[in-house]
Design a protein around this motif. Sequence first.
Motif, PDB file in Angstrom:
ATOM      1  N   VAL A 187       0.747  -1.296   0.012  1.00 21.38           N
ATOM      2  CA  VAL A 187       0.090   0.044   0.009  1.00 21.38           C
ATOM      3  C   VAL A 187       0.826   1.274   0.138  1.00 21.38           C
ATOM      4  CG1 VAL A 187      -1.612   1.452   1.448  1.00 21.38           C
ATOM      5  CG2 VAL A 187      -1.943  -1.150   1.057  1.00 21.38           C
ATOM      6  N   PHE A 188       2.122   1.103   0.866  1.00 22.60           N
ATOM      7  CA  PHE A 188       2.720   2.217   0.932  1.00 22.60           C
ATOM      8  C   PHE A 188       3.501   2.492  -0.666  1.00 22.60           C
ATOM      9  CE2 PHE A 188       7.059   4.330   1.601  1.00 22.60           C
ATOM     10  CZ  PHE A 188       6.605   5.547   2.542  1.00 22.60           C
ATOM     11  N   ILE A 189       3.885   1.582  -0.958  1.00 20.53           N
ATOM     12  CA  ILE A 189       4.456   1.822  -2.514  1.00 20.53           C
ATOM     13  C   ILE A 189       3.651   2.325  -3.518  1.00 20.53           C
ATOM     14  CG2 ILE A 189       5.838   0.598  -4.266  1.00 20.53           C
ATOM     15  CD1 ILE A 189       6.961  -1.529  -2.037  1.00 20.53           C
ATOM     16  N   LEU A 190       2.354   1.821  -3.439  1.00 18.74           N
ATOM     17  CA  LEU A 190       1.606   2.354  -4.529  1.00 18.74           C
ATOM     18  C   LEU A 190       1.290   3.620  -4.171  1.00 18.74           C
ATOM     19  CD1 LEU A 190      -0.970  -0.755  -4.382  1.00 18.74           C
ATOM     20  CD2 LEU A 190       0.484  -0.121  -6.310  1.00 18.74           C
ATOM     21  N   MET A 191       1.055   4.157  -2.854  1.00 18.28           N
ATOM     22  CA  MET A 191       0.858   5.745  -2.747  1.00 18.28           C
ATOM     23  C   MET A 191       2.145   6.567  -3.136  1.00 18.28           C
ATOM     24  SD  MET A 191       0.250   7.306   1.082  1.00 18.28           S
ATOM     25  CE  MET A 191       1.958   6.922   1.664  1.00 18.28           C
ATOM     26  N   ILE A 192       3.497   6.027  -2.927  1.00 19.97           N
ATOM     27  CA  ILE A 192       4.604   6.647  -3.378  1.00 19.97           C
ATOM     28  C   ILE A 192       4.640   6.724  -4.774  1.00 19.97           C
ATOM     29  CG2 ILE A 192       7.102   6.773  -3.543  1.00 19.97           C
ATOM     30  CD1 ILE A 192       5.897   7.457  -0.746  1.00 19.97           C
ATOM     31  N   MET A 193       4.210   5.816  -5.677  1.00 20.56           N
ATOM     32  CA  MET A 193       4.115   5.698  -7.115  1.00 20.56           C
ATOM     33  C   MET A 193       3.276   6.461  -7.430  1.00 20.56           C
ATOM     34  SD  MET A 193       4.076   1.582  -8.115  1.00 20.56           S
ATOM     35  CE  MET A 193       5.432   0.499  -8.403  1.00 20.56           C
ATOM     36  N   SER A 194       1.894   6.578  -7.044  1.00 16.63           N
ATOM     37  CA  SER A 194       1.037   7.546  -7.548  1.00 16.63           C
ATOM     38  C   SER A 194       1.307   8.935  -7.269  1.00 16.63           C
ATOM     39  CB  SER A 194      -0.328   7.147  -6.664  1.00 16.63           C
ATOM     40  OG  SER A 194      -0.657   5.834  -7.000  1.00 16.63           O
ATOM     41  N   PHE A 195       1.816   9.229  -6.177  1.00 13.78           N
ATOM     42  CA  PHE A 195       2.311  10.501  -5.895  1.00 13.78           C
ATOM     43  C   PHE A 195       3.318  10.977  -6.696  1.00 13.78           C
ATOM     44  CE2 PHE A 195       4.809  13.678  -3.489  1.00 13.78           C
ATOM     45  CZ  PHE A 195       3.725  14.559  -3.301  1.00 13.78           C
ATOM     46  N   ASP A 196       4.303  10.269  -6.903  1.00 15.10           N
ATOM     47  CA  ASP A 196       5.378  10.520  -8.077  1.00 15.10           C
ATOM     48  C   ASP A 196       4.878  10.655  -9.504  1.00 15.10           C
ATOM     49  OD1 ASP A 196       8.159  10.675  -8.563  1.00 15.10           O
ATOM     50  OD2 ASP A 196       7.673   8.884  -9.834  1.00 15.10           O
ATOM     51  N   ARG A 197       3.994   9.922  -9.740  1.00 15.03           N
ATOM     52  CA  ARG A 197       3.240  10.184 -11.163  1.00 15.03           C
ATOM     53  C   ARG A 197       2.627  11.399 -11.297  1.00 15.03           C
ATOM     54  NH1 ARG A 197       6.094   8.952 -14.425  1.00 15.03           N
ATOM     55  NH2 ARG A 197       7.402   8.998 -12.929  1.00 15.03           N
ATOM     56  N   ALA A 198       1.920  11.780 -10.048  1.00 14.75           N
ATOM     57  CA  ALA A 198       1.075  12.975 -10.185  1.00 14.75           C
ATOM     58  C   ALA A 198       1.992  14.214 -10.346  1.00 14.75           C
ATOM     59  CB  ALA A 198       0.300  13.216  -8.841  1.00 14.75           C
ATOM     60  N   VAL A 199       3.089  14.334  -9.133  1.00 13.15           N
ATOM     61  CA  VAL A 199       4.105  15.251  -9.249  1.00 13.15           C
ATOM     62  C   VAL A 199       4.856  15.320 -10.662  1.00 13.15           C
ATOM     63  CG1 VAL A 199       6.277  16.187  -8.276  1.00 13.15           C
ATOM     64  CG2 VAL A 199       4.565  15.117  -6.849  1.00 13.15           C
ATOM     65  N   THR A 200       5.278  14.333 -11.247  1.00 11.62           N
ATOM     66  CA  THR A 200       5.960  14.267 -12.767  1.00 11.62           C
ATOM     67  C   THR A 200       4.870  14.977 -13.691  1.00 11.62           C
ATOM     68  OG1 THR A 200       7.066  12.517 -11.774  1.00 11.62           O
ATOM     69  CG2 THR A 200       6.921  13.037 -14.268  1.00 11.62           C
TER      70      THR A 200
END
Length: 343
Positions: free
Chosen positions: A138-151
């Motif tokens: 769950v934590f990794i998916l959150m980081i993935m999603s946040f990184d995609r959004a920022v990028t």
Amino acid sequence: MAFVANKEIQSGYSDYFSLCCIVGDIDHCEPIDLFASCTDLLRREALRILMLILGIAALLGNLVVIIRRVIENDFNVQSILITNLAVSDLLMAVYMIIIAGADIYYRGRYARYAEIWKNSFVCSFAGSISTLSSECSVFILMIMSFDRAVTIAYPFSTVRLNRKRCIKIMGIAWLTVITVSILPVFNRISFVNIPYFVDNYYGRQSVCLALPLTADRYPGWQYAIMIFLAFNFFSFIVIAGSYISIYISVKRTASRVNRGTRRAEEIRMATKMIIIVLTDFMCWFPIILMGIVSEAGAWKLPDEIYVWSATFIIPINSSLNPYLHTIAYMFKKKKYTPAHINY
């Protein structure tokens, strides 16, 4: 153990599941093991088969993802995150295989060994790696999603991940989640004593899980709520917000003819990621809602829903994720040239 029997009315009470099976004429037994029968660790034949199939599928699939990433030796940010997610899902495969193996081992005689199994180190180990796997994923998916959004939404932001930051965040995440998952079993170590957890946090049911989906108040129930409900709910809010921002950003720039190769690739990458995130979201979010409703006392969760949620809905993500990665990887290899960023 409490056992009271009345010979005249042939009734009694026991707080040991195994004794209820052995005596056979006890009217009331607490706690009732929702997953097991008197003869089997998993009382549903379908669950036995699915647990073994999902465990093997998750083990093989995630091993392929990890090995492929190591061989390619292309550890950009997304590759690091995907590799860590595969390692996390691999732990869930180990959990499923342990439970399926224990079910086979105790088949036809579970009641005689129920308390031995639930108080064993193997059960505690299985429960702790299940928690470690689910929460780290769950934590990794959150980081993935946040990184995609920022990028995508803020391409010039300095907050976005680079390789060094990603490695540090993953290191901290693993250390934190490992501590959280094994803390309840510290009481099994002679020189450590945490009275809050008593001594059998993961051994409440035959499948060694501590999901807060019932109104029962076992020792450590607040801890389980904070992990499985509060943290996961927060994570999925971040995930939902991230993909909403991605959608808005893409919508705003849709009319521009030339968005640049890099930005187009970032959008394609986010599109692939959302498939993986959505499958996890569809499995975990109902669990979160059921837990909140159950804890609020608004609704008593039927036993069958609890059983299927804990032993099928949650682990299925770990089996699906590596194959979704593989499909996306094969599709990219077929459609795009090697000049694009490796996903």
